[in-house]
Design a protein around this motif. Structure first.
Motif, PDB file in Angstrom:
ATOM      1  N   ASP A  98       0.731  -1.401  -0.051  1.00  0.00           N
ATOM      2  CA  ASP A  98      -0.159   0.340   0.162  1.00  0.00           C
ATOM      3  C   ASP A  98       0.776   1.081   0.048  1.00  0.00           C
ATOM      4  O   ASP A  98       0.153   2.235  -0.176  1.00  0.00           O
ATOM      5  CB  ASP A  98      -0.874  -0.232   1.184  1.00  0.00           C
ATOM      6  CG  ASP A  98      -2.484  -0.903   1.079  1.00  0.00           C
ATOM      7  OD1 ASP A  98      -2.373  -1.323  -0.243  1.00  0.00           O
ATOM      8  OD2 ASP A  98      -2.996  -1.366   2.284  1.00  0.00           O
ATOM      9  N   GLY A 101       1.278   3.529  -4.590  1.00  0.00           N
ATOM     10  CA  GLY A 101      -0.433   3.932  -5.469  1.00  0.00           C
ATOM     11  C   GLY A 101      -0.346   4.233  -7.142  1.00  0.00           C
ATOM     12  O   GLY A 101       0.187   3.678  -7.478  1.00  0.00           O
ATOM     13  N   THR A 126      -1.957  -3.809  -4.452  1.00  0.00           N
ATOM     14  CA  THR A 126      -2.304  -2.106  -3.818  1.00  0.00           C
ATOM     15  C   THR A 126      -3.276  -2.155  -3.365  1.00  0.00           C
ATOM     16  O   THR A 126      -4.492  -2.583  -4.303  1.00  0.00           O
ATOM     17  CB  THR A 126      -1.041  -1.452  -4.315  1.00  0.00           C
ATOM     18  OG1 THR A 126      -1.868   0.119  -3.245  1.00  0.00           O
ATOM     19  CG2 THR A 126      -1.610  -1.145  -5.999  1.00  0.00           C
ATOM     20  N   GLN A 128      -4.337   1.171  -2.966  1.00  0.00           N
ATOM     21  CA  GLN A 128      -4.393   2.689  -3.170  1.00  0.00           C
ATOM     22  C   GLN A 128      -4.732   3.008  -4.667  1.00  0.00           C
ATOM     23  O   GLN A 128      -3.628   3.436  -5.175  1.00  0.00           O
ATOM     24  CB  GLN A 128      -2.796   3.061  -2.440  1.00  0.00           C
ATOM     25  CG  GLN A 128      -2.972   2.850  -1.157  1.00  0.00           C
ATOM     26  CD  GLN A 128      -4.070   3.304   0.210  1.00  0.00           C
ATOM     27  OE1 GLN A 128      -4.868   4.658  -0.408  1.00  0.00           O
ATOM     28  NE2 GLN A 128      -4.708   2.112   0.204  1.00  0.00           N
ATOM     29  N   VAL A 392       1.695   6.720   1.532  1.00  0.00           N
ATOM     30  CA  VAL A 392       2.385   6.552  -0.158  1.00  0.00           C
ATOM     31  C   VAL A 392       3.144   7.148  -0.867  1.00  0.00           C
ATOM     32  O   VAL A 392       3.450   7.964  -0.547  1.00  0.00           O
ATOM     33  CB  VAL A 392       0.794   6.724  -1.216  1.00  0.00           C
ATOM     34  CG1 VAL A 392       1.447   6.602  -2.625  1.00  0.00           C
ATOM     35  CG2 VAL A 392      -0.357   5.967  -0.470  1.00  0.00           C
TER      36      VAL A 392
END
Length: 733
Positions: A98, A101, A126, A128, A392
């Motif tokens: 994570d 991004g 991820t 994100q 991130v």
């Protein structure tokens, strides 16, 4: 060699107007209108007419760039891709998945949006990931899903508009944002129907209206509730419809009755007689529609605001009936499809929910992975951008320019600068790309085949008409190469039709079911409306078919002589029954478990930031006809720049007199987040308590320096449309 025209669609707004592309003997291409496409019927706005100018190597990226010694220098594709893969892998290994991004865009084709979402979840692991479509119609999507069980921008085709009796158009200046669509509203009035426009400004669209309501920015919710109050008080509800096709009316009615007309007039500034006239115009015809756009949606209460307008439709029996209903005018070219297939933080392909175990099992089966390996929902767009440089650490960004388009833009620019690593794939060197560590030049609309989904829910085929410049590859190629470098050798093909075939399987059985749509059908039928379930057994294209023509990255000339899918379908018998697609939703039942629409009880509340002594005015933002979104592409077109060369501050003569400002004077607009400077444009078409700025430009005139990132609790939409400001005259040097 004879130059052959290729039918395709405009790269800009969600109308996706039909056009033809013809290569010219002297180089370049010519754009001409397509009269056979029902949305624009041969009309194109200035942006569409000049779209080919951005294909020129003189204005776009043609080679990868990497940052060396603080500046971007040219590099080879292997070097650039190795650097991206290496940095993403290192970040993931050190900080966890994570920490990486992914940020996408509403202009990406369905194939690219699908592949990007799959790449984030399968290759990077991820959660994100989000995209700039969150800033477009997410509030309308949330409200539509609550009420109807399904979100599709328009649940009916645009061709229904001229045949209804009344349209309330809320917060849309389509005469400038979607000029070819204005003809539908002109025809509405020619046919005896009426148009009500709700907008704080007397725009070019409002000038066409039979009735213009000019509420104070941020009060659309109170306005809708006040109209519903009058509908009830005047006995104009459709009790049989409410009883047979809805639930939740008692609570919604009670909430609306707390918003009596005089109270609503005090909040909105709209006089009671105009409220009553709007109710009469809307309720007297047999059929009517409410259409919303960014005005009511880009608010920290946007979901409730749209819900209140939907309640007005439900209370009067104006949803799920012919020539009636609620619809949203989607903004970006693929804003609809972009969120249906996996770019959005909480969604999987087919408009499935990421936290639904059955949805995870289905999509994981198509992808060949364990459902438990898929990450859960991540942050929304603004929250993801705000987390950059913190949780991130690295970001892969495709087709978006948040340095200009995000709210509180100076802060977001700072977050982008604080990243350990930023990679951008784009057509042009946008303001965001200028901050990147690696920039990849990618193909654009006329250089690639792919599908988009218009504001009508009509899936369309954009066809490759010209080869890209040497050294330019597609986003699908980028994801294929990065996936391989990150250890995933299969599952990321570069052929868009192959990707679409997988998308069809992933969407099958979902709310946005594309499984019965093929490239051949899209070409032959001028698009297909979803949902469109799978074709019967015996058709040859159920798996997407074999790649046809050239691939997007072989650098050869495109095959303009055969329809996509011809190679797979040659000699095959047509199926006896093919699902026709669904132009009109909800005529029999709504997409809820019991088939009934849901009223949602809502009440007016103030904007997140009301004017005060220090910031006594309201700022609202929007677009102008000659520019598009962050302007990254349109600002590179001479004709468009001549028509709209830069930002401005629109203000009322009374406010200008109080400030001592003359037309053209530089004005500073100041909010709690920053300061923007642009010349004054004095006009009586705006409220005296409001100023307006277009948001297409970077630099000192960047409107989004000022805007408020306060988020809607449901849609996570920022409050672009209303914030408190003060205005000062800047002394000329």
């Amino acid at each position: 060699m004879e130059n052959t025209s290729t039918p395709t669609h405009c790269p800009y707004c969600a109308l996706q107007c039909g056009m033809n592309i013809t290569p010219l003997p002297q180089g370049g291409v010519e754009v001409t209108e397509r009269a056979d496409f029902p949305v624009n019927r041969g009309a194109l706005c200035g942006k569409g007419r000049t779209a080919a100018e951005v294909l020129s190597p003189a204005v776009r990226l043609t080679t990868p760039l990497v940052r060396e010694g603080g500046r971007l220098v040219e590099a080879s594709w292997p070097e650039a891709l190795d650097r991206i893969a290496g940095r993403l892998a290192a970040t993931r290994e050190r900080y966890g998945p994570d920490a990486v991004g992914v940020f996408g865009g509403g202009g990406l084709t369905n194939e690219k949006a699908y592949a990007l979402g799959k790449f984030a979840r399968v290759v990077l692991g991820t959660s994100q990931i989000d995209y700039n479509g969150r800033f477009c119609m997410s509030s309308a999507a949330a409200a539509g899903t609550k009420a109807f069980g399904l979100d599709r921008g328009l649940p009916f085709p645009l061709e229904d508009i001229p045949r209804t009796g009344c349209v309330i158009l809320v917060g849309s200046n389509l005469a400038e944002t979607m000029p070819p669509s204005l003809r539908f509203f002109t025809e509405l009035r020619e046919n005896g129907g009426t148009l009500i426009v709700v907008d704080p400004r007397r725009t070019r669209t409002a000038e066409q209206a039979d009735l213009h309501l000019s509420p104070r920015p941020g009060t659309d919710l109170a306005l809708a509730l006040g109209l519903l109050h009058l509908v009830v008080a005047e006995g104009r509800t459709d009790e049989e419809y409410i009883r047979e096709r809805t639930t939740g009316w008692e609570e919604a009615r009670a909430a609306a009755m707390a918003h009596w007309p005089e109270y609503v007039e005090r909040i909105t500034g709209v006089p009671v007689p105009l409220l009553r006239e709007a109710v009469r115009m809307f309720c007297e015809p047999e059929a009517a529609m409410v259409l919303t756009a960014r005005g009511p949606e880009q608010q920290s209460k946007g979901t409730d605001t749209v819900g209140a307008w939907i309640n007005l439709c439900l209370a009067t029996g104006r949803a799920g009936r012919p020539l009636s209903g609620y619809g949203c005018l989607t903004g970006q070219g693929n804003g609809q499809g972009g969120r249906e297939h996996g770019q959005k933080a909480d969604q999987l392909p087919g408009y499935r929910k990421l936290d639904d175990p059955a949805a995870r099992r289905h999509v994981a089966g198509v992808w060949g992975v364990d459902p438990d390996s898929l990450p859960g929902p991540g942050r929304s767009a603004y929250e993801l951008l705000d987390a950059l440089g913190g949780d991130v650490r690295a970001l892969l960004l495709m087709g978006s320019n948040p340095v200009v388009s995000a709210p509180r833009a100076a802060h977001i620019e700072g977050r982008l600068r604080s990243l350990d690593f930023l990679a951008v794939a784009d057509v042009v060197l946008s303001e965001t790309a200028e901050l990147a560590d690696v920039v990849l030049p990618v193909t654009q609309w006329a250089e690639e085949t792919g599908t988009t989904t218009s504001l009508e829910g009509r899936v369309l085929l954009r066809r490759r008409a010209v080869a890209p410049p040497p050294g330019v590859h597609s986003d699908l190629y980028v994801l294929h190469e990065l996936a391989g470098r990150l250890g995933v050798e299969k599952g990321f093909p570069t052929d868009p039709e192959e990707v679409f075939g997988e998308l069809r399987r992933a969407s099958a059985g979902g709310p946005a079911d594309y499984s019965g749509i093929t490239y051949r059908r899209l070409a032959e039928e001028n698009g297909v409306f979803w949902p469109c379930p799978e074709e019967p057994a015996g058709t040859t294209e159920a798996d997407g078919g074999e790649p046809s023509g050239t691939t997007e990255d072989d650098g050869g000339e495109p095959d303009r002589g055969a329809l996509p899918g011809d190679a797979a379908g040659a000699g095959a018998a047509s199926p006896a029954v093919v699902h026709p697609g669904t132009p009109r939703l909800f005529l029999d039942r709504f997409a809820t478990p019991d088939g009934r629409a849901r009223f949602v009880a809502v009440a007016h509340r103030a904007t997140a930031e009301e004017p005060d002594a220090e910031y006594p005015l309201l700022l609202t933002t929007g677009r102008v006809v000659a520019q598009y979104q962050s302007g990254a592409q349109t600002r590179r077109v001479a004709e468009l720049n001549a028509a709209a060369p830069g930002p401005f501050v629109e203000l009322h003569p009374r406010l200008a007199a109080r400030l001592g400002a003359a037309d053209g004077d530089p004005l500073a607009v100041v909010s709690r987040r920053g300061r923007a400077v642009a010349p004054a444009r004095i006009t009586d078409t705006i409220r005296p308590d409001t100023v307006f700025m277009p948001f297409h430009w970077p630099g000192e005139g960047r409107a989004n320096t000022l805007t408020n990132p306060a988020l809607d609790p449901t849609s996570r939409m920022p409050e672009f449309k209303s914030c408190a400001v003060r205005v000062e005259v800047v002394p000329r040097s």
